[in-house]
Scaffold this active site. Structure first.
Site, mmCIF file in Angstrom:
data_model
loop_
_atom_site.group_PDB
_atom_site.id
_atom_site.type_symbol
_atom_site.label_atom_id
_atom_site.label_comp_id
_atom_site.label_asym_id
_atom_site.label_seq_id
_atom_site.Cartn_x
_atom_site.Cartn_y
_atom_site.Cartn_z
ATOM 1 C CB CYS A 114 -0.951 -0.027 1.229
ATOM 2 S SG CYS A 114 -2.146 -1.322 1.316
ATOM 3 C CG HIS A 250 -3.274 3.428 2.409
ATOM 4 N ND1 HIS A 250 -3.816 3.272 1.143
ATOM 5 C CD2 HIS A 250 -3.275 2.327 2.991
ATOM 6 C CE1 HIS A 250 -4.057 1.990 1.131
ATOM 7 N NE2 HIS A 250 -3.927 1.459 2.256
ATOM 8 C CG ASN A 280 -6.845 -0.770 1.310
ATOM 9 O OD1 ASN A 280 -6.073 -0.212 0.445
ATOM 10 N ND2 ASN A 280 -6.250 -1.090 2.685
#
Ligand code: UT7
Length: 323
Positions: A114, A250, A280
């Protein structure tokens, strides 16, 4: 010479998976998902779609180049993060290079999960500042739905598919990336991982590997370390969190974003949140959120902008930019 973001691009599938859809798939509820994560819906590439991670990335990249007013031939390097790559090798970056016609670039993948976008922005800024490249594409090409266990309610509610891209270009020394700070700690390798994918249908039928996660642990590390790395990066420039005009982190969970924002002492209107509509999307999430902020007129020249991410590794980091 500075490395500025000259164009941002995104691509995501039309297909929406809502919390109500998930209620029909696993033992969960819209109320649980909303209160624990803030997510309402995510984009998922249909199972029978022929598109791969490289297609999501290539479409986002072309979008970013158009915004930058550049042609694919202008690109000197392509850096891609893809948790579910088209193939084990060659790099997704090379496949994207071919798909967009960036014939003058060298292309490679990084594996920073990520955090791939902030790691990529750091590398791109170094390539530009050293004079090796004038324009670098940084791309998060994430087809996470192919590695999600759709029977595991702990994870399947979280993730979405998307491509996000930025073109970094040589610009004035007082603009663009003024500081990046990256960190990782492999002792956390087993709290968030994906074993090698055995086939392209991985995760869908139990025949392949799926993302596994100790959510509580990841949550704690995320809040503590992102707060620390942003504070440290700003301090290296003689700045503090209060100097930030916009913070784009993020997009994993609205509670994580809220906790980091609170620890940094940032008012809510400085923290960009769009996880409710995309879930996500791993390394695509920062360019996705940044592009939305730009479209909404939230980014103005001269603003101090913080980008930050955390994910498997664990690996985390931030970029501080003068917009
Ligand atoms: O990019 C980085 C990747 N990952 C992340 O950022 C994730 C970070 N972690 C998180 O976002 C949160 O930890 C989660 C959203 C994953 C979970 O939230 P939580 O507040 O930490 O919940 P929990 O894991 O403590 O679970 C609470 C309860 C458990 O039941 P018991 O053991 O208390 O009876 C879970 O089994 O909620 C249960 N649960 C669910 N219930 C309904 C877990 N998932 C679900 C679900 N629906 N989808």
């Amino acid at each position: 010479m500075g490395a500025i973001i000259s164009g941002l691009g995104v691509y995501y599938p039309d297909n929406v998976l809502t919390n109500a859809d998930l209620e029909r798939m696993v033992e969960t509820s819209d109320e649980w998902i909303l209160t624990r994560t803030g997510i309402r819906e995510r984009r998922i590439l249909p199972e029978d779609s022929p598109l791969k991670a490289s297609d999501l990335g290539a479409r986002a990249a072309l979008n970013a180049l158009e915004k930058a007013g550049l042609k694919p031939e202008d690109v000197g390097a392509i850096i891609v993060n893809a948790i579910v790559p088209d193939k084990q090798f060659p790099a997704v970056a090379c496949i994207i290079q071919e798909k967009i016609g960036a014939k003058n670039a060298f292309a490679f993948d990084i594996t920073a999960a990520c955090s791939g976008f902030v790691y990529g922005v750091n590398l791109a800024s170094l390539l530009i500042e050293s004079g090796q490249c004038r324009h670098v594409l940084v791309i998060g090409a994430e087809l996470l739905s192919r590695a999600v266990d759709w029977t595991d309610r702990n994870t399947c509610i979280l993730f979405g598919d998307a491509g996000g891209a930025a073109v970094l270009s040589a610009g004035p020394a007082d603009r663009g990336v003024i500081r990046s700070l990256l960190r990782s700690d492999g002792s956390y390798a087993d709290i968030l991982y994906l074993d090698p994918l055995l086939n392209s249908a991985a995760g869908k039928d139990g025949g392949g590997s799926c993302i596994r996660m100790d959510g509580k642990q990841v949550f704690k590390v995320a809040v503590t370390e992102v707060t620390r790395v942003v504070t440290d990066a700003l301090a290296l420039e003689g700045l503090g969190p209060a100097d930030l005009d916009l913070f784009v982190a993020h997009q994993a969970n609205v509670r994580i974003l809220g906790a980091i924002g609170e620890k940094l002492g940032l008012p809510e209107d400085k923290v960009v949140v769009n996880v409710q509509r995309f879930g996500n999307t791993s390394s695509a999430s920062v360019p996705l959120a940044l592009q939305e902020a730009e479209q909404a007129g939230r980014l103005k020249p001269g603003m101090l902008v913080g980008l930050a991410a955390v994910g498997g590794g664990m690996a985390w980091g931030c970029n501080i930019l003068r917009w």
